[in-house]
Design an enzyme around this catalytic site. Structure first.
Site, PDB file in Angstrom:
ATOM      1  N   GLY A 156       0.853  -1.191   0.000  1.00  0.00           N
ATOM      2  CA  GLY A 156       0.000   0.000   0.000  1.00  0.00           C
ATOM      3  C   GLY A 156       0.886   1.237   0.000  1.00  0.00           C
ATOM      4  O   GLY A 156       2.049   1.187  -0.405  1.00  0.00           O
ATOM      5  N   ARG A 157       0.338   2.330   0.499  1.00  0.00           N
ATOM      6  CA  ARG A 157       1.099   3.594   0.480  1.00  0.00           C
ATOM      7  C   ARG A 157       2.454   3.461   1.180  1.00  0.00           C
ATOM      8  O   ARG A 157       3.481   3.871   0.663  1.00  0.00           O
ATOM      9  CB  ARG A 157       0.312   4.692   1.205  1.00  0.00           C
ATOM     10  CG  ARG A 157      -0.961   5.120   0.564  1.00  0.00           C
ATOM     11  CD  ARG A 157      -1.583   6.219   1.423  1.00  0.00           C
ATOM     12  NE  ARG A 157      -2.924   6.526   1.018  1.00  0.00           N
ATOM     13  CZ  ARG A 157      -3.989   5.827   1.406  1.00  0.00           C
ATOM     14  NH1 ARG A 157      -3.864   4.800   2.198  1.00  0.00           N
ATOM     15  NH2 ARG A 157      -5.195   6.174   0.996  1.00  0.00           N
ATOM     16  N   ILE A 158       2.423   2.888   2.389  1.00  0.00           N
ATOM     17  CA  ILE A 158       3.664   2.856   3.179  1.00  0.00           C
ATOM     18  C   ILE A 158       4.647   1.849   2.578  1.00  0.00           C
ATOM     19  O   ILE A 158       5.835   2.133   2.440  1.00  0.00           O
ATOM     20  CB  ILE A 158       3.352   2.544   4.660  1.00  0.00           C
ATOM     21  CG1 ILE A 158       2.470   3.658   5.250  1.00  0.00           C
ATOM     22  CG2 ILE A 158       4.648   2.422   5.470  1.00  0.00           C
ATOM     23  CD1 ILE A 158       1.914   3.371   6.643  1.00  0.00           C
ATOM     24  N   THR A 238       6.412  -2.631  11.430  1.00  0.00           N
ATOM     25  CA  THR A 238       5.853  -1.313  11.781  1.00  0.00           C
ATOM     26  C   THR A 238       4.346  -1.321  11.488  1.00  0.00           C
ATOM     27  O   THR A 238       3.736  -0.261  11.396  1.00  0.00           O
ATOM     28  CB  THR A 238       6.512  -0.172  10.966  1.00  0.00           C
ATOM     29  OG1 THR A 238       6.442  -0.514   9.575  1.00  0.00           O
ATOM     30  CG2 THR A 238       7.940   0.061  11.372  1.00  0.00           C
ATOM     31  N   ARG A 240       1.204  -3.934  12.660  1.00  0.00           N
ATOM     32  CA  ARG A 240       0.497  -4.163  13.923  1.00  0.00           C
ATOM     33  C   ARG A 240       1.098  -5.402  14.572  1.00  0.00           C
ATOM     34  O   ARG A 240       1.410  -6.379  13.888  1.00  0.00           O
ATOM     35  CB  ARG A 240      -0.994  -4.384  13.688  1.00  0.00           C
ATOM     36  CG  ARG A 240      -1.804  -3.123  13.403  1.00  0.00           C
ATOM     37  CD  ARG A 240      -1.925  -2.225  14.637  1.00  0.00           C
ATOM     38  NE  ARG A 240      -2.750  -1.048  14.402  1.00  0.00           N
ATOM     39  CZ  ARG A 240      -2.284   0.154  14.033  1.00  0.00           C
ATOM     40  NH1 ARG A 240      -0.986   0.335  13.846  1.00  0.00           N
ATOM     41  NH2 ARG A 240      -3.109   1.165  13.862  1.00  0.00           N
ATOM     42  N   GLU A 269       0.370  -4.509  23.486  1.00  0.00           N
ATOM     43  CA  GLU A 269       1.088  -3.247  23.666  1.00  0.00           C
ATOM     44  C   GLU A 269       0.572  -2.567  24.912  1.00  0.00           C
ATOM     45  O   GLU A 269      -0.649  -2.396  25.024  1.00  0.00           O
ATOM     46  CB  GLU A 269       0.863  -2.319  22.470  1.00  0.00           C
ATOM     47  CG  GLU A 269       1.697  -2.697  21.281  1.00  0.00           C
ATOM     48  CD  GLU A 269       1.520  -1.745  20.101  1.00  0.00           C
ATOM     49  OE1 GLU A 269       1.010  -0.622  20.289  1.00  0.00           O
ATOM     50  OE2 GLU A 269       1.899  -2.135  19.003  1.00  0.00           O
ATOM     51  N   HIS A 288       5.901   1.845  19.482  1.00  0.00           N
ATOM     52  CA  HIS A 288       4.896   2.241  18.485  1.00  0.00           C
ATOM     53  C   HIS A 288       5.028   3.731  18.131  1.00  0.00           C
ATOM     54  O   HIS A 288       4.112   4.529  18.363  1.00  0.00           O
ATOM     55  CB  HIS A 288       3.483   1.923  19.002  1.00  0.00           C
ATOM     56  CG  HIS A 288       2.481   1.753  17.894  1.00  0.00           C
ATOM     57  ND1 HIS A 288       1.411   0.907  17.974  1.00  0.00           N
ATOM     58  CD2 HIS A 288       2.386   2.321  16.671  1.00  0.00           C
ATOM     59  CE1 HIS A 288       0.686   0.963  16.857  1.00  0.00           C
ATOM     60  NE2 HIS A 288       1.276   1.824  16.048  1.00  0.00           N
ATOM     61  N   ALA A 290       6.396   4.847  14.915  1.00  0.00           N
ATOM     62  CA  ALA A 290       6.795   5.031  13.510  1.00  0.00           C
ATOM     63  C   ALA A 290       6.260   6.340  12.918  1.00  0.00           C
ATOM     64  O   ALA A 290       6.920   6.960  12.091  1.00  0.00           O
ATOM     65  CB  ALA A 290       6.343   3.841  12.672  1.00  0.00           C
TER      66      ALA A 290
HETATM   67  C1  GLV Z   1      -0.264   3.909  13.692  1.00  0.00           C
HETATM   68  O1  GLV Z   1       0.059   2.794  13.956  1.00  0.00           O
HETATM   69  C2  GLV Z   1      -1.378   4.231  12.873  1.00  0.00           C
HETATM   70  O2  GLV Z   1      -2.163   3.328  12.527  1.00  0.00           O
HETATM   71  O3  GLV Z   1      -1.541   5.413  12.551  1.00  0.00           O
END
Ligand code: GLV
Length: 333
Positions: A156-158, A238, A240, A269, A288, A290
């Site tokens: 996807g985007r990331i 990064t 879930r 978490e 968490h 990122a």
């Molecule tokens: C961070 O984990 C988000 O989903 O924005």
């Protein structure tokens, strides 16, 4: 006209709180902790909208209590904490904050990749624990990124933004959009080889996870998948925490099935202080963060506030996790 009533489950950065106070009767959880369930259930009962975080579980109990709820806005791209199907059934749009955090999150995935490959955290401990006596030709040897193979799970985007960075580093890039789908070659530009999940796991020196958490992706990386990776491979998460089976990961790291993991997210978490992953020197864990640049968290807050206002006004905007909410629902007709 009376102002709509809104819940904010924790202070957000930037001017968002002031804007919310101007336009809404705002109730805010004012401690620096996750809002308590009791507080949430008490106040959701009178709220027209809620601006929540990924740490708030917006499940059927909360939705049942939120009789006048018209919008759920979350300050996150991931929305696995929200029962989206139930929101849709009740005609409640769910809005999230994709886009604004893409580059920041990709930067951080890459930072973890470099941390793992070049043993940065171990180097820091080595110095601070007084082991650094002289330059040594053999100490803390790591792995090159250039020439290495990066497997991106979830394009996807990331995932695509991570691929761009890897291209700059001279890496071979393998990707699968989602573990169950196969896609045409070069679909996301040249330089990315689209492969199936098992090929990606077998051939990658580094595997970086970028899928949302869904029923299909929970424990996507378990015993079998870890065993099928190279013994020298490094896993970057990064996405879930529950995308990886934590027990299987501990086993793989402590038995040399893979070399290293760098985790921005864990399951649960935070990790309890006796979690075995915390005892491993080949597992770096950060809390968490990122998307946690000053600029990006500010932008996420603004988008989340705008999303809330749009939902309260009944406007139809992008960033809706359940656009089908705008269609008549069969069981409600
Ligand atoms: C961070 O984990 C988000 O989903 O924005």
């Amino acid at each position: 006209m009376p102002k709509p009533s809104a819940l904010l489950t924790r202070a957000i950065p930037g001017p968002g709180i002031e804007l919310l106070q101007q336009k809404c009767d705002l109730i805010i959880w004012d401690k620096d902790s996750v809002a308590s369930r009791d507080w949430l259930l008490e106040h959701i009962a009178h709220a027209d909208g809620i601006l929540c975080l990924l740490t708030d579980s917006i499940d059927t109990v909360v939705l049942d209590a939120g009789k006048s709820l018209r919008v759920v806005s979350t300050m996150a791209v991931g929305y696995d904490n929200i029962h989206v199907t139930e929101c849709t059934r009740r005609g409640i749009p769910v809005r999230h904050t994709p886009g604004v955090l893409t580059e920041t999150t990709a930067d951080f995935a890459f930072a973890l990749l470099m941390t793992a490959a070049r043993r940065i955290v171990e180097g820091d401990s080595y110095v601070k624990q007084g082991h650094w006596q002289s330059w040594s030709p053999t100490v803390l040897l790591g792995h090159d990124l250039h020439g290495g193979t990066l497997g991106i799970v979830g394009l996807g985007r990331i995932g695509q933004a991570v691929a761009k960075r890897a291209q700059g580093f001279g890496m071979r890039i393998l990707a699968c959009r989602s573990p169950s789908q196969s896609h045409g070659k070069n679909e996301n530009g040249p330089g990315i080889e689209h492969v199936d999940f098992s090929t990606l796991l077998a051939e990658s020196d580094f595997v970086s996870l970028h899928v949302p958490l869904t029923k299909e992706t929970r424990h996507l990386v378990g015993h079998a998948e870890l065993r099928s990776m190279k013994h020298t491979a490094m896993l970057i998460n990064t996405a879930r925490g529950p995308v990886v089976d934590s027990q299987a990961l501990y086993h793989a790291l402590s038995h040399g099935e893979i070399a290293y993991a760098a985790l921005d997210v864990t399951d649960p978490e935070p990790l309890p202080s006796d979690d075995p992953l915390l005892s491993l020197s080949n597992c770096v864990i950060v809390p968490h963060i990122a998307s946690a640049s000053i600029a990006t968290r500010g932008k996420m807050a603004v988008v989340a506030v705008e999303n809330l206002f749009a939902g309260l006004a009944g406007a139809r905007l992008p960033y809706c996790a359940n656009p089908e909410v705008y269609q008549p629902q069969p069981d409600l007709i």
